[in-house]
Design a protein around this motif. Sequence first.
Motif, short mmCIF file in Angstrom:
data_model
loop_
_atom_site.label_atom_id
_atom_site.label_comp_id
_atom_site.label_asym_id
_atom_site.label_seq_id
_atom_site.Cartn_x
_atom_site.Cartn_y
_atom_site.Cartn_z
N ALA A 66 -20.98 120.71 7.30
CA ALA A 66 -20.58 119.56 6.49
C ALA A 66 -20.88 119.81 5.01
O ALA A 66 -20.08 119.47 4.14
CB ALA A 66 -21.30 118.30 6.96
N HIS A 67 -22.02 120.44 4.74
CA HIS A 67 -22.41 120.68 3.35
C HIS A 67 -21.72 121.91 2.76
O HIS A 67 -21.57 121.99 1.54
CB HIS A 67 -23.93 120.84 3.24
N ALA A 68 -21.31 122.85 3.59
CA ALA A 68 -20.69 124.08 3.09
C ALA A 68 -19.36 123.78 2.41
O ALA A 68 -19.07 124.32 1.33
CB ALA A 68 -20.50 125.07 4.23
N ALA A 69 -18.57 122.93 3.03
CA ALA A 69 -17.28 122.60 2.43
C ALA A 69 -17.47 121.89 1.10
O ALA A 69 -16.76 122.16 0.13
CB ALA A 69 -16.47 121.73 3.39
N GLN A 70 -18.43 120.97 1.04
CA GLN A 70 -18.70 120.24 -0.19
C GLN A 70 -19.25 121.18 -1.27
O GLN A 70 -18.88 121.09 -2.44
CB GLN A 70 -19.70 119.11 0.07
N ALA A 71 -20.10 122.13 -0.88
CA ALA A 71 -20.68 123.07 -1.84
C ALA A 71 -19.60 123.98 -2.42
O ALA A 71 -19.58 124.25 -3.63
CB ALA A 71 -21.77 123.90 -1.18
N GLU A 72 -18.69 124.46 -1.57
CA GLU A 72 -17.59 125.30 -2.06
C GLU A 72 -16.71 124.52 -3.04
O GLU A 72 -16.30 125.05 -4.06
CB GLU A 72 -16.74 125.81 -0.90
N GLU A 73 -16.43 123.29 -2.70
CA GLU A 73 -15.59 122.46 -3.58
C GLU A 73 -16.29 122.21 -4.91
O GLU A 73 -15.67 122.26 -5.97
CB GLU A 73 -15.26 121.14 -2.89
N ASP A 74 -17.61 121.97 -4.88
CA ASP A 74 -18.37 121.75 -6.11
C ASP A 74 -18.38 123.00 -6.98
O ASP A 74 -18.21 122.92 -8.20
CB ASP A 74 -19.80 121.33 -5.79
N GLU A 75 -18.57 124.18 -6.35
CA GLU A 75 -18.56 125.42 -7.12
C GLU A 75 -17.19 125.67 -7.74
O GLU A 75 -17.09 126.11 -8.88
CB GLU A 75 -18.94 126.60 -6.21
N PHE A 76 -16.13 125.40 -6.99
CA PHE A 76 -14.77 125.57 -7.49
C PHE A 76 -14.52 124.65 -8.67
O PHE A 76 -13.97 125.06 -9.69
CB PHE A 76 -13.76 125.32 -6.37
N ASN A 77 -14.93 123.38 -8.55
CA ASN A 77 -14.75 122.42 -9.64
C ASN A 77 -15.57 122.82 -10.87
O ASN A 77 -15.11 122.65 -12.00
CB ASN A 77 -15.16 121.03 -9.18
N GLU A 78 -16.76 123.37 -10.66
CA GLU A 78 -17.58 123.82 -11.78
C GLU A 78 -16.90 124.97 -12.51
O GLU A 78 -16.87 125.00 -13.75
CB GLU A 78 -18.95 124.27 -11.26
N LEU A 79 -16.32 125.91 -11.76
CA LEU A 79 -15.61 127.02 -12.37
C LEU A 79 -14.42 126.52 -13.18
O LEU A 79 -14.19 126.96 -14.31
CB LEU A 79 -15.13 128.00 -11.29
N ILE A 80 -13.67 125.60 -12.63
CA ILE A 80 -12.51 125.04 -13.34
C ILE A 80 -12.96 124.36 -14.62
O ILE A 80 -12.34 124.52 -15.68
CB ILE A 80 -11.75 124.04 -12.43
N ASN A 81 -14.05 123.61 -14.57
CA ASN A 81 -14.55 122.93 -15.77
C ASN A 81 -15.00 123.93 -16.84
O ASN A 81 -14.76 123.71 -18.02
CB ASN A 81 -15.70 121.99 -15.41
N VAL A 82 -15.64 125.02 -16.44
CA VAL A 82 -16.06 126.04 -17.40
C VAL A 82 -14.84 126.68 -18.06
O VAL A 82 -14.80 126.88 -19.29
CB VAL A 82 -16.94 127.11 -16.70
N LEU A 83 -13.82 127.00 -17.26
CA LEU A 83 -12.61 127.60 -17.82
C LEU A 83 -11.88 126.65 -18.75
O LEU A 83 -11.37 127.06 -19.80
CB LEU A 83 -11.68 128.06 -16.69
N LYS A 84 -11.83 125.38 -18.40
CA LYS A 84 -11.19 124.38 -19.27
C LYS A 84 -11.94 124.25 -20.59
O LYS A 84 -11.33 124.15 -21.65
CB LYS A 84 -11.13 123.02 -18.57
N ALA A 85 -13.28 124.26 -20.53
CA ALA A 85 -14.08 124.15 -21.76
C ALA A 85 -13.87 125.37 -22.65
O ALA A 85 -13.74 125.24 -23.87
CB ALA A 85 -15.56 124.00 -21.40
N ARG A 86 -13.80 126.56 -22.05
CA ARG A 86 -13.58 127.78 -22.83
C ARG A 86 -12.20 127.75 -23.48
O ARG A 86 -12.04 128.14 -24.64
CB ARG A 86 -13.72 129.00 -21.93
N THR A 87 -11.21 127.31 -22.75
CA THR A 87 -9.86 127.22 -23.30
C THR A 87 -9.81 126.22 -24.45
O THR A 87 -9.17 126.48 -25.47
CB THR A 87 -8.86 126.80 -22.19
#
Length: 172
Positions: free
Chosen positions: A66-87
């Motif tokens: 249950a937590h693995a799916a949520q953790a993967e989604e959180d990591e993916f969202n964090e990566l997207i946010n970092v890339l958006k901030a850099r852009t």
Amino acid sequence: MRAAASISIALVAAACSIEAFAPAPQQWTTVTTTTALSASRREAMEKFGAAAFSAGAVFFAGEQKAHAAQAEEDEFNELINVLKARTEANKEANANYAMRADKLSKRDFDDAKTRRPKLIVVSTKNGNKIYSSEEFNTLDSDGKIKTEYGVRQKQGGGEIKDYQNITYTLLE
């Protein structure tokens, strides 16, 4: 008889060609993405070792799914946010670069020759070997490299050294 055979061949060919142009049935596919483990999870796995991890995986298998799916989604969202901030931070610089007329100018490629490493071919008793300029300079200063210059013919006759035809030999 021949007419019937040719008609049946024509019908089979027509059926095959119609099937070729028929639209393919729609297939639904699901796209899954995987992300690498975060640094803290990776460090924890290395710290506790494989035995402790496997025992913990058996014990917490139900809860972990249950937590693995949520953790993967959180990591993916964090990566997207970092890339958006850099852009966003580089938005003006990228727009200015895109508007330049001289995108292939000399100032963009001034260091092209210095970025490329200089490699030197040295003959050995087992064949040729390639050395970087630093390695070559070390061997040359140690006296392990013999430099031989080629010979070419002069216009009026006779021979002179050809300083463009250099052979380096490794002394062993």
